[in-house]
Design a protein around this motif. Structure first.
Motif, PDB file in Angstrom:
ATOM      1  N   GLU A 154     -18.706  -6.045 -16.389  1.00  0.00           N
ATOM      2  CA  GLU A 154     -20.122  -5.111 -16.121  1.00  0.00           C
ATOM      3  C   GLU A 154     -18.733  -4.241 -17.221  1.00  0.00           C
ATOM      4  O   GLU A 154     -19.785  -4.230 -18.773  1.00  0.00           O
TER       5      GLU A 154
ATOM      6  N   PRO B  82     -12.208 -10.652  -0.797  1.00  0.00           N
ATOM      7  CA  PRO B  82     -13.321  -9.348  -2.021  1.00  0.00           C
ATOM      8  C   PRO B  82     -13.456  -8.075  -1.937  1.00  0.00           C
ATOM      9  O   PRO B  82     -13.929  -8.146  -3.780  1.00  0.00           O
ATOM     10  N   THR B  83     -11.298  -7.769  -2.157  1.00  0.00           N
ATOM     11  CA  THR B  83     -11.216  -7.171  -3.215  1.00  0.00           C
ATOM     12  C   THR B  83     -11.033  -7.721  -4.654  1.00  0.00           C
ATOM     13  O   THR B  83     -11.451  -7.001  -6.223  1.00  0.00           O
ATOM     14  N   LYS B  84     -10.863  -9.250  -4.727  1.00  0.00           N
ATOM     15  CA  LYS B  84     -10.883  -9.334  -6.142  1.00  0.00           C
ATOM     16  C   LYS B  84     -12.182  -9.860  -6.801  1.00  0.00           C
ATOM     17  O   LYS B  84     -12.490  -9.674  -7.770  1.00  0.00           O
ATOM     18  N   VAL B  85     -13.166 -10.089  -6.389  1.00  0.00           N
ATOM     19  CA  VAL B  85     -14.458 -10.235  -6.306  1.00  0.00           C
ATOM     20  C   VAL B  85     -14.876  -9.006  -6.884  1.00  0.00           C
ATOM     21  O   VAL B  85     -15.423  -8.854  -8.356  1.00  0.00           O
ATOM     22  N   LYS B  86     -14.277  -7.907  -6.408  1.00  0.00           N
ATOM     23  CA  LYS B  86     -15.154  -6.558  -6.653  1.00  0.00           C
ATOM     24  C   LYS B  86     -14.130  -6.272  -8.541  1.00  0.00           C
ATOM     25  O   LYS B  86     -15.264  -5.595  -8.870  1.00  0.00           O
ATOM     26  N   ALA B  87     -12.744  -6.597  -8.344  1.00  0.00           N
ATOM     27  CA  ALA B  87     -12.475  -6.370  -9.593  1.00  0.00           C
ATOM     28  C   ALA B  87     -12.986  -7.349 -10.725  1.00  0.00           C
ATOM     29  O   ALA B  87     -13.165  -6.823 -11.542  1.00  0.00           O
TER      30      ALA B  87
ATOM     31  N   VAL C  92     -16.203  -8.727 -11.239  1.00  0.00           N
ATOM     32  CA  VAL C  92     -17.632  -7.906 -11.030  1.00  0.00           C
ATOM     33  C   VAL C  92     -17.611  -6.180 -12.281  1.00  0.00           C
ATOM     34  O   VAL C  92     -18.054  -6.272 -12.994  1.00  0.00           O
ATOM     35  N   ALA C  93     -16.416  -5.522 -11.773  1.00  0.00           N
ATOM     36  CA  ALA C  93     -15.979  -4.347 -12.406  1.00  0.00           C
ATOM     37  C   ALA C  93     -16.142  -4.864 -13.836  1.00  0.00           C
ATOM     38  O   ALA C  93     -16.181  -4.518 -14.961  1.00  0.00           O
TER      39      ALA C  93
ATOM     40  N   VAL D 156     -23.941 -10.693  -6.042  1.00  0.00           N
ATOM     41  CA  VAL D 156     -23.382 -11.687  -5.491  1.00  0.00           C
ATOM     42  C   VAL D 156     -22.981 -12.266  -4.622  1.00  0.00           C
ATOM     43  O   VAL D 156     -23.614 -12.221  -3.593  1.00  0.00           O
TER      44      VAL D 156
ATOM     45  N   ALA E 241     -18.664 -16.737  -4.870  1.00  0.00           N
ATOM     46  CA  ALA E 241     -18.221 -15.105  -3.877  1.00  0.00           C
ATOM     47  C   ALA E 241     -16.621 -15.809  -2.750  1.00  0.00           C
ATOM     48  O   ALA E 241     -15.843 -15.306  -2.483  1.00  0.00           O
TER      49      ALA E 241
END
Ligand code: GTP
Ligand code: MG
Length: 200
Positions: A160, A149-154, A156-157, A175, A144
């Motif tokens: 999912e 962090p924004t790209k990590v969130k995207a 992971v979404a 993460v 990670a």
């Protein structure tokens, strides 16, 4: 949970040669180079415990590490390393799948996926195979620190969303970054909760 001791126990080429005591164990699996050995070292705060390398294909055996003299972390070879002969790929695949299916002490598998990549067919196939084989597992996103962090969130979404095409719900996931020790407490708490439930 505190890790007081972490020690290498043994490397085995097959499940019949793994430790014979009945302690619960947690295994790490995923594509070659995804960061399995690094994650074990990060969890144990012991950089020299499991051997890591920037070249894929470092781990080639089933490696047991005993934690707090109570339970094991198990480092497995990676799957999907292209620069191997068909025979070698088959041998490793048999080693990994044989271990997962036959090892009674195995209570949870952590499937590691590189958070930088879009969902890879080889990982999704492996995850589906675990599901069909009724093997409990969680997903660990690695590296990670290499994304914002924004790209990590995207990412992971997006993962999912892909999972929900075949699965009713997203399995437990974490993460992590072995560089930054990100996710350490959460993964250890998850392990602790399972280990405790086994004693009840
Ligand atoms: P095999 O044993 O070959 O299947 O690989 P592995 O999954 O055990 O990977 P390993 O832990 O050896 O790490 C592979 C490479 O990725 C090494 O160069 C590590 O330093 C690097 N790496 C692993 N985790 C992280 C991480 O969280 N962040 C960064 N930046 N690099 C990482
Ligand atoms: Mg390794």
């Amino acid at each position: 949970m505190e890790i007081k001791t972490s020690e290498f126990t043994l490397s085995s080429p097959m499940v019949s040669m793994c430790p014979k005591d009945n302690k619960p164990e947690y295994a790490f699996i995923g594509r070659s180079n995804v960061g399995k050995s690094s994650l074990i070292n990060m969890l144990c705060r012991n950089k020299k415990l499991a051997k890591t390398s920037s070249t894929p294909g470092k781990t080639l055996l089933i490696n047991h590490f005993i934690i707090n003299r109570e339970w094991y972390l198990v480092d497995l070879p990676g799957y999907g390393f292209a620069k191997r002969s068909k025979k070698e790929v088959q041998k490793l695949d048999q080693m990994i799948r044989g271990y997962i299916l036959e090892r009674e002490q195995l209570v949870n598998v952590f499937v590691l996926v590189d958070v930088r990549l879009e969902p890879q067919a080889i990982d999704l196939e492996f995850i589906n195979w675990l599901g069909l084989s009724s093997v409990p597992f969680a997903i660990v996103f690695t590296k990670a620190d290499k994304l914002t962090p924004t790209k990590v969130k995207a990412n992971v979404a997006a993962y999912e969303k892909k999972m929900l095409e075949t699965w009713e719900e997203m399995p437990p996931y974490f993460v992590t970054s072995s560089e930054k020790s990100q996710g350490r407490d959460d993964v250890l708490a998850y392990i602790e909760q399972i280990t405790k439930s086994l004693k009840e």
